[in-house]
Write an enzyme that holds these catalytic residues in place. Sequence first.
Site, short mmCIF file in Angstrom:
data_model
loop_
_atom_site.label_atom_id
_atom_site.label_comp_id
_atom_site.label_asym_id
_atom_site.label_seq_id
_atom_site.Cartn_x
_atom_site.Cartn_y
_atom_site.Cartn_z
N ASN A 1 0.85 -1.19 0.00
CA ASN A 1 0.00 0.00 0.00
C ASN A 1 0.88 1.24 0.00
O ASN A 1 2.10 1.14 0.00
CB ASN A 1 -0.95 -0.02 1.20
CG ASN A 1 -0.18 -0.05 2.50
OD1 ASN A 1 0.54 0.88 2.81
ND2 ASN A 1 -0.29 -1.15 3.23
N ILE A 35 -2.25 -7.21 14.18
CA ILE A 35 -1.16 -7.01 15.15
C ILE A 35 -1.65 -6.20 16.34
O ILE A 35 -1.43 -6.56 17.50
CB ILE A 35 0.05 -6.34 14.47
CG1 ILE A 35 0.51 -7.20 13.29
CG2 ILE A 35 1.19 -6.11 15.44
CD1 ILE A 35 1.40 -6.51 12.30
N1 CTP Z 1 -3.52 -3.03 12.17
C1 CTP Z 1 -2.69 -4.01 12.61
N2 CTP Z 1 -2.66 -5.22 11.98
C2 CTP Z 1 -3.44 -5.45 10.91
C3 CTP Z 1 -4.30 -4.42 10.42
C4 CTP Z 1 -4.31 -3.23 11.08
O1 CTP Z 1 -1.96 -3.81 13.60
N3 CTP Z 1 -3.38 -6.62 10.31
C5 CTP Z 1 -3.59 -1.76 12.90
C6 CTP Z 1 -3.05 -0.58 12.14
O2 CTP Z 1 -1.68 -0.39 12.41
C7 CTP Z 1 -3.89 0.55 12.70
C8 CTP Z 1 -5.22 -0.10 12.98
O3 CTP Z 1 -4.94 -1.48 13.12
O4 CTP Z 1 -3.40 1.02 13.93
C9 CTP Z 1 -6.28 0.13 11.94
O5 CTP Z 1 -5.94 -0.44 10.74
P1 CTP Z 1 -6.88 -0.34 9.44
O6 CTP Z 1 -6.18 -1.04 8.34
O7 CTP Z 1 -7.25 1.07 9.22
O8 CTP Z 1 -8.15 -1.11 9.91
P2 CTP Z 1 -8.65 -2.53 9.56
O9 CTP Z 1 -8.72 -3.26 10.85
O10 CTP Z 1 -7.81 -3.14 8.52
O11 CTP Z 1 -10.10 -2.28 9.07
P3 CTP Z 1 -10.61 -1.79 7.63
O12 CTP Z 1 -9.66 -2.32 6.62
O13 CTP Z 1 -11.96 -2.33 7.58
O14 CTP Z 1 -10.60 -0.29 7.69
#
Ligand code: CTP
Length: 400
Positions: A210, A308
Amino acid sequence: MTIEGKRVLLIVSGGIAAFKALELIRLLRGCGCGVTCVLTTAGAQFVTPLSLQALSECKVYTDLFSLTDESEMGHIQLSRSADLVVVAPASADILAKMAAGLAGDLASTLLLATDKPVLVAPAMNMRMWQHAATVANMALLAARGIHVVGPDEGAMACNEFGPGRLTEPPAILAAIEALLAPARPLAGRHALVTSGPTHELIDPVRYIANRSSGRQGHAIAASLAELGARVTLVSGPVSVPDPIGVTVKHVESAQQMLDACQAALPADVAVFAAAVADWHVARAASGKIKKLPGAAPPALELVANPDILATVAQSGPRRPRLVIGFAAETDDLMANAQAKRARKNADWIVANDVSPATGIMGGEENVVHLITQDGVEDWPRLAKQEVARRLAARIATVLR
Ligand code: CTP
């Protein structure tokens, strides 16, 4: 911590405010801080080397080509002999010389040759301060890490009123103290920070990723370290440099990021700023996938990555006292962010709108909303560094 026993190289450039340098020297000496003065030719029109010498109790340097000075202490050595270089007052002329990298006299040569932090206290007529040339010079100097205090607004010697007055010596002293003896409220604390994207392999040469640059997460790690925390930064592949004073674990995939985070625990605070890929490819190819003539494009089977933030926030006794997540959204920012805070068991969520029109993803600035158990704070548009500083300061209020 105090500035007792520290040394300042004070460059006094031209301007009616140069007399205030005398008061600054008196304040610094009163704190037990040594001062070596350098006086520019223009500065010498306003204060004498003798008065600087009397107050600093130290030789005053004025000339780049003085054989006596060079035999006593070469100008390169002089530029590095102090803990901090302070330019007060800093005229429009010396600021322009610094921005351009000129080295035609002793003061500008020392500023170009120094390897020490530099603090400038600008003082000039308000039109000169507001001139596009000075504005551009100040932006350049700030981007290079030059510290600035002031100027103040007020009545000027030229009977005008506006910004450009030299900040009063006690405020310059406070800025010097903040640089030489910074408050370290997070000393003894361990902070874990994730940053950047993750790369999920398709085959040895292709991956899913990304647009995250890592700027915000890296700035947070640097700000926490500045406040005295021991910081472990788990970073995905980024092009920004490792922050100074931080232990960096470089990883590629989400699984590696999780493993590195778990290995770094326990921590007092964890900030999850990484843009972790939500999925990885079920069976990444061990060799490069070839385009065979006439064959259909390969279908990628995706498998969910571990979350995570949620894993660490639900890790029982190993859970950091303060767990902070980010919510990067393009729609329904606040509702999604609030839901994320509850779902992932985070204490705080830093919510930001990453719609392409905002320019935030990969950009230098950020507009965030801090969601805590007490409600929502809307922060103004700020440089990512400033968002990091404010967040680190907020973390310090909880962990101190
Ligand atoms: N995060 C993480 N591990 C993942 C996905 C996300 O630690 N596998 C953490 C990111 O670092 C951030 C938060 O979760 O602090 C939100 O991540 P985001 O990608 O915005 O949310 P998602 O849980 O992936 O939800 P969505 O894709 O539906 O927005």
